[in-house]
Design a protein around this motif. Structure first.
Motif, PDB file in Angstrom:
ATOM      1  N   CYS A  49       0.857  -1.182   0.000  1.00  0.00           N
ATOM      2  CA  CYS A  49       0.000   0.000   0.000  1.00  0.00           C
ATOM      3  C   CYS A  49       0.897   1.238   0.000  1.00  0.00           C
ATOM      4  N   ASP A  50       0.337   2.400  -0.252  1.00  0.00           N
ATOM      5  CA  ASP A  50       1.157   3.604  -0.337  1.00  0.00           C
ATOM      6  C   ASP A  50       1.450   4.186   1.041  1.00  0.00           C
ATOM      7  N   GLY A  51       2.010   5.398   1.063  1.00  0.00           N
ATOM      8  CA  GLY A  51       2.419   6.016   2.318  1.00  0.00           C
ATOM      9  C   GLY A  51       1.672   7.305   2.603  1.00  0.00           C
ATOM     10  N   ARG A  70       2.947   5.058  -6.834  1.00  0.00           N
ATOM     11  CA  ARG A  70       2.749   3.959  -7.798  1.00  0.00           C
ATOM     12  C   ARG A  70       4.078   3.576  -8.446  1.00  0.00           C
ATOM     13  N   ASP A  71       4.882   4.564  -8.784  1.00  0.00           N
ATOM     14  CA  ASP A  71       6.190   4.298  -9.372  1.00  0.00           C
ATOM     15  C   ASP A  71       7.126   3.620  -8.373  1.00  0.00           C
ATOM     16  N   ALA A  72       6.867   3.829  -7.090  1.00  0.00           N
ATOM     17  CA  ALA A  72       7.680   3.195  -6.047  1.00  0.00           C
ATOM     18  C   ALA A  72       7.348   1.716  -5.870  1.00  0.00           C
ATOM     19  N   GLY A  73       6.285   1.260  -6.508  1.00  0.00           N
ATOM     20  CA  GLY A  73       5.905  -0.141  -6.405  1.00  0.00           C
ATOM     21  C   GLY A  73       4.660  -0.398  -5.598  1.00  0.00           C
ATOM     22  N   CYS A  74       3.931   0.671  -5.246  1.00  0.00           N
ATOM     23  CA  CYS A  74       2.705   0.515  -4.467  1.00  0.00           C
ATOM     24  C   CYS A  74       1.555   0.142  -5.393  1.00  0.00           C
ATOM     25  N   GLY A 109       3.019 -12.803   8.528  1.00  0.00           N
ATOM     26  CA  GLY A 109       1.781 -13.157   7.852  1.00  0.00           C
ATOM     27  C   GLY A 109       0.893 -11.983   7.492  1.00  0.00           C
ATOM     28  N   ILE A 110       1.405 -10.751   7.616  1.00  0.00           N
ATOM     29  CA  ILE A 110       0.637  -9.585   7.187  1.00  0.00           C
ATOM     30  C   ILE A 110       0.526  -9.608   5.666  1.00  0.00           C
ATOM     31  N   HIS A 111      -0.674  -9.447   5.147  1.00  0.00           N
ATOM     32  CA  HIS A 111      -0.894  -9.575   3.705  1.00  0.00           C
ATOM     33  C   HIS A 111      -0.620  -8.285   2.928  1.00  0.00           C
ATOM     34  N   ILE A 112      -0.984  -7.140   3.512  1.00  0.00           N
ATOM     35  CA  ILE A 112      -0.795  -5.845   2.856  1.00  0.00           C
ATOM     36  C   ILE A 112       0.021  -4.964   3.793  1.00  0.00           C
ATOM     37  N   ILE A 113       1.111  -4.406   3.260  1.00  0.00           N
ATOM     38  CA  ILE A 113       2.005  -3.586   4.078  1.00  0.00           C
ATOM     39  C   ILE A 113       2.178  -2.239   3.393  1.00  0.00           C
ATOM     40  N   GLY A 114       1.989  -1.181   4.143  1.00  0.00           N
ATOM     41  CA  GLY A 114       2.161   0.164   3.607  1.00  0.00           C
ATOM     42  C   GLY A 114       2.780   1.061   4.651  1.00  0.00           C
ATOM     43  N   GLY A 115       2.588   2.368   4.493  1.00  0.00           N
ATOM     44  CA  GLY A 115       3.143   3.324   5.438  1.00  0.00           C
ATOM     45  C   GLY A 115       2.126   4.356   5.839  1.00  0.00           C
ATOM     46  N   CYS A 116       2.427   5.054   6.934  1.00  0.00           N
ATOM     47  CA  CYS A 116       1.554   6.139   7.380  1.00  0.00           C
ATOM     48  C   CYS A 116       2.439   7.348   7.663  1.00  0.00           C
ATOM     49  N   THR A 126       6.211   8.528   6.291  1.00  0.00           N
ATOM     50  CA  THR A 126       6.725   7.701   5.198  1.00  0.00           C
ATOM     51  C   THR A 126       6.598   8.457   3.876  1.00  0.00           C
ATOM     52  N   SER A 127       7.528   8.190   2.982  1.00  0.00           N
ATOM     53  CA  SER A 127       7.612   8.873   1.696  1.00  0.00           C
ATOM     54  C   SER A 127       7.708   7.840   0.585  1.00  0.00           C
ATOM     55  N   PRO A 128       7.657   8.264  -0.674  1.00  0.00           N
ATOM     56  CA  PRO A 128       7.875   7.312  -1.762  1.00  0.00           C
ATOM     57  C   PRO A 128       9.191   6.552  -1.639  1.00  0.00           C
ATOM     58  N   ALA A 129      10.226   7.199  -1.106  1.00  0.00           N
ATOM     59  CA  ALA A 129      11.500   6.493  -0.922  1.00  0.00           C
ATOM     60  C   ALA A 129      11.357   5.354   0.076  1.00  0.00           C
ATOM     61  N   HIS A 130      10.634   5.582   1.178  1.00  0.00           N
ATOM     62  CA  HIS A 130      10.389   4.511   2.149  1.00  0.00           C
ATOM     63  C   HIS A 130       9.619   3.365   1.494  1.00  0.00           C
ATOM     64  N   LEU A 131       8.562   3.727   0.763  1.00  0.00           N
ATOM     65  CA  LEU A 131       7.712   2.690   0.196  1.00  0.00           C
ATOM     66  C   LEU A 131       8.416   1.927  -0.921  1.00  0.00           C
ATOM     67  N   ALA A 132       9.306   2.577  -1.659  1.00  0.00           N
ATOM     68  CA  ALA A 132      10.071   1.876  -2.691  1.00  0.00           C
ATOM     69  C   ALA A 132      10.943   0.802  -2.056  1.00  0.00           C
ATOM     70  N   ALA A 133      11.581   1.140  -0.942  1.00  0.00           N
ATOM     71  CA  ALA A 133      12.418   0.153  -0.253  1.00  0.00           C
ATOM     72  C   ALA A 133      11.578  -0.980   0.310  1.00  0.00           C
ATOM     73  N   MET A 134      10.398  -0.648   0.825  1.00  0.00           N
ATOM     74  CA  MET A 134       9.512  -1.666   1.387  1.00  0.00           C
ATOM     75  C   MET A 134       8.980  -2.575   0.294  1.00  0.00           C
ATOM     76  N   ALA A 135       8.620  -1.987  -0.845  1.00  0.00           N
ATOM     77  CA  ALA A 135       8.075  -2.789  -1.948  1.00  0.00           C
ATOM     78  C   ALA A 135       9.114  -3.777  -2.477  1.00  0.00           C
ATOM     79  N   ARG A 136      10.372  -3.378  -2.473  1.00  0.00           N
ATOM     80  CA  ARG A 136      11.417  -4.259  -3.016  1.00  0.00           C
ATOM     81  C   ARG A 136      11.549  -5.550  -2.223  1.00  0.00           C
ATOM     82  N   VAL A 137      11.259  -5.493  -0.921  1.00  0.00           N
ATOM     83  CA  VAL A 137      11.397  -6.702  -0.107  1.00  0.00           C
ATOM     84  C   VAL A 137      10.083  -7.487  -0.005  1.00  0.00           C
TER      85      VAL A 137
END
Length: 292
Positions: A16-18, A54-58, A271-278, A281-292
């Protein structure tokens, strides 16, 4: 035809996004300004934030409608724009989400308390939520997100109203705080009781976003409790970038993109199915999270 979100998140982990508010402040929004107005007056800025995520992978894009109930917009003298601005919020998010993303129609707290703590009746709150949810659905939302809730009764009204007026999946999340080693909402509700109430109300996906002064380690413990309480219901967690602190006249969140990526990896292992930020968090945070 797009797979419903509650089914898709069981087949693959989704990001999810941030944060939205801090991104708009960086683009010139003043503290206390009505962010919903930007859907009409500065849609390109809203679209740009969504596109950055979205470009960050969200794959999940949340509409700019957190304060979009009539009760909240009336505080800015803008209640008459409720339906219009919520429809715009969903349409703008859909532009960025694309055919393989999902738009979450964001419904935040209505800004007061239900009876008997407040003066708002359940019927009045149903009408408040119905107006916003119908507009978000009309604008193209793929799911309804009832978020940042503290009172299970308010969340229950939001989830049930969404179920009554749409066929969309409903995501329901609370804000928790650390109460002496135990996580509770501002209303004092435990994780187990809060998640149970969301499931009983008919939520398709349950979990938490935000959190008062929670550390990254706190979010891991919170994730464990959410998974345990949710049973077979899919789960979501959108942590802040660590606990906030005051610095240089503002609020600072210290977690780096690498810190958040490691947290995301561990949350997925829980076992969390959807992970995002609040918050924080920025697109840079979410890009790193999406990669893993």
């Amino acid at each position: 035809m797009k797979t419903p979100l509650d089914q898709a998140c069981l087949a693959e982990p989704l990001t999810c996004d941030g944060a939205m508010g801090t991104q708009l402040i960086q683009r010139g929004m003043s503290p206390g300004e009505c962010g919903m107005r930007w859907n009409a007056e500065r849609p390109d800025d809203i679209r740009a934030v969504h596109q950055d995520y979205r470009d960050a992978g969200c794959r999940l894009i949340i509409t700019n409608s957190f304060g979009g109930t009539r009760s909240m917009l009336e505080r800015h003298g803008e209640g008459g724009h409720t339906a219009e601005w919520n429809r715009l919020a969903a349409k703008i998010a859909a532009d960025a989400a694309g055919p393989d993303g999902w738009v979450l129609g964001d419904v935040g707290p209505f800004g007061d308390f239900l009876e008997p703590m407040g003066e708002t009746t359940t019927e009045e709150l149903e009408a408040i939520f119905r107006e916003q949810i119908e507009a978000l659905a009309a604008g193209g939302a793929d799911a309804i997100l009832v978020e940042t809730m503290s009172d299970p009764a308010e969340l229950t009204v939001g989830v049930k109203t969404a179920r009554q007026v749409t066929d969309l999946p409903v995501v329901a999340t609370y804000a928790f705080q650390d109460s002496g080693g135990e996580f509770r909402t501002m209303m004092g509700t435990t994780v187990a009781d809060a998640i149970r109430a969301a499931c009983d109300a008919g939520a398709s996906i349950v979990g938490s976003n935000c959190g008062t002064d929670l550390s990254l380690e706190n979010y891991l413990k919170l994730g464990e409790q959410i998974v345990a309480a949710a049973g077979d219901i899919p789960t979501i967690l959108q942590p802040n970038a660590g606990a906030p602190r005051n610095a240089d006249g503002g609020v600072v969140y210290d977690a780096t993109p690498e810190d958040m990526a490691e947290l995301a990896r561990k949350l997925r292992e829980l076992g969390i199915h959807i992970i995002g930020g609040c918050c924080g968090t920025s697109p840079a945070h979410l890009a790193a999270m999406a990669r893993v």
